[in-house]
Enzyme design. Sequence first.
Site: not given
Length: 517
Positions: A56, A83-84, A171, A173, A230, A373
Amino acid sequence: MTEPQRILIIDFGSQYTQLIARRVREAHVYCEIHPPSRTVEWIREWAPSGIILSGGPNSVYGENVPTADPALLELGTPVLGVCYGMQLLAQLSGGKVERAARREYGRAALTVLGGTLFEGFGAGDETPVWMSHGDHVDSPPPGYDVVARSINTPVAAFQHREKPLFGVQFHPEVAHTPRGGEILNNFLVAVCGCAPDWTPGHFIEREIARIRAQVGAEARVICGLSGGVDSSVAAALVHRAVGDRLTCIFVDHGLLRLHEREQVEQTFRRHLGIDLRVVDASEQFLGQLAGIADPELKRRRIGHTFIDVFEAEAKQVGEDVGFLVQGTLYPDVIESVSPMGGPSVTIKSHHNVGGLPERLPFALIEPLRELFKDEVRQVGRELGLPEEMVGRHPFPGPGLAIRILGEVTRPALEVLRKSDNIYIEEIRAANLYDDIWQAFAVLLPIRSVGVQGDERSYDQVIALRAVTSRDGMTADWFPFPPDVLAHISSRIANEVDGVNRVVYDVSSKPPATIEWE
């Protein structure tokens, strides 16, 4: 059916929170993103297999910043702070977080010292990671050991000696941390004990059971079908659950691409056997758009007209219609909630089925609201939808109306349809379609001087747009081979009457948006 093992991601406002969810889903483990306003009681009842605290933009020692209840760490549920999230974990555990003497942003060399998260790494190994922080943990909290460090961050990762509590300052990710997937997998599997059972087949089986329980044995269901990925996948999934009690309504507003209506009819009537009602309302829509150039006014008029047309057609299906299918996706859900638990700023409003009003007397079925998606595309393939439908590029609800800059007229639509069709044909011929997130042509409200057939021309200009993206939230322009662009330009100028100039848009998002309007 039993719920799958699942991971709770608490969002503290990081730009990478969605990436955490994607990486967890890619490991075939189900997860959801929730704000930090969720109480410990709610979390206990939701019963996650593990909890990830995201990064964050705030400092944990700031005022009115998102935080967590210290009781979270006493649940016995594994927790990973990123992180945060790591700094918050340290603060809640009695550690000290300080402003770093030197902000660390970008690639860094991480030295692994040990620990469960780094199973498969050797002690002393160096691995590149992505850092993005101005604060850091000065020293590990009581009961924690340092398990990784970097030159500027002496506590780059830690873990509790007895409890399943872990933190990483970097991070894992993002793609810039090459072995980040291994680190997350170690947390998901070795620590949380999750099995990789979140698959399209598992999702379909569970969702069909859920839809059948929601609808019951007699009620009918309607779906506003746009022909996009979708709504098509949502319709196919609900059809698998309720069969011929589903009716799809396809409103042709006259703003579709070339042959789009025919393609939708062929797929859903012939291939899937779905009851499809097609409404040709093009005259009604074009009448509402006459003389209108403002893009927001275009959207409003299209939305209101769609509501009127859809309501009238829905009444014709029967009085026993009790449910409406919408193709809401997970980003639509999480983007409406801020890290503080309230509504977030809206850049573009999300709408499904043309922005249907709450006054419609139907209960909602949103079978895709848990999916991103790319997961929707995987489910569509599992359901047997043709690749040309599952893999197609996104198309806006207002259709070509927002790709004509200025008034929408039949001649303008004809020019744009032909140009766009040539563009997509050539992209497919060059085997580039699947490398591009979205590609389309735009008719500009200008004319330019040209020379065609040895004569002066003063004709219209087509702009071409193509971007690469993961989820449409950020995007880069696609670097076409020059010969492909040259051939596309030549075909449009020679085959579309009224066009003498073609330009290519090299804007990224941000600062631009993907669509021009």
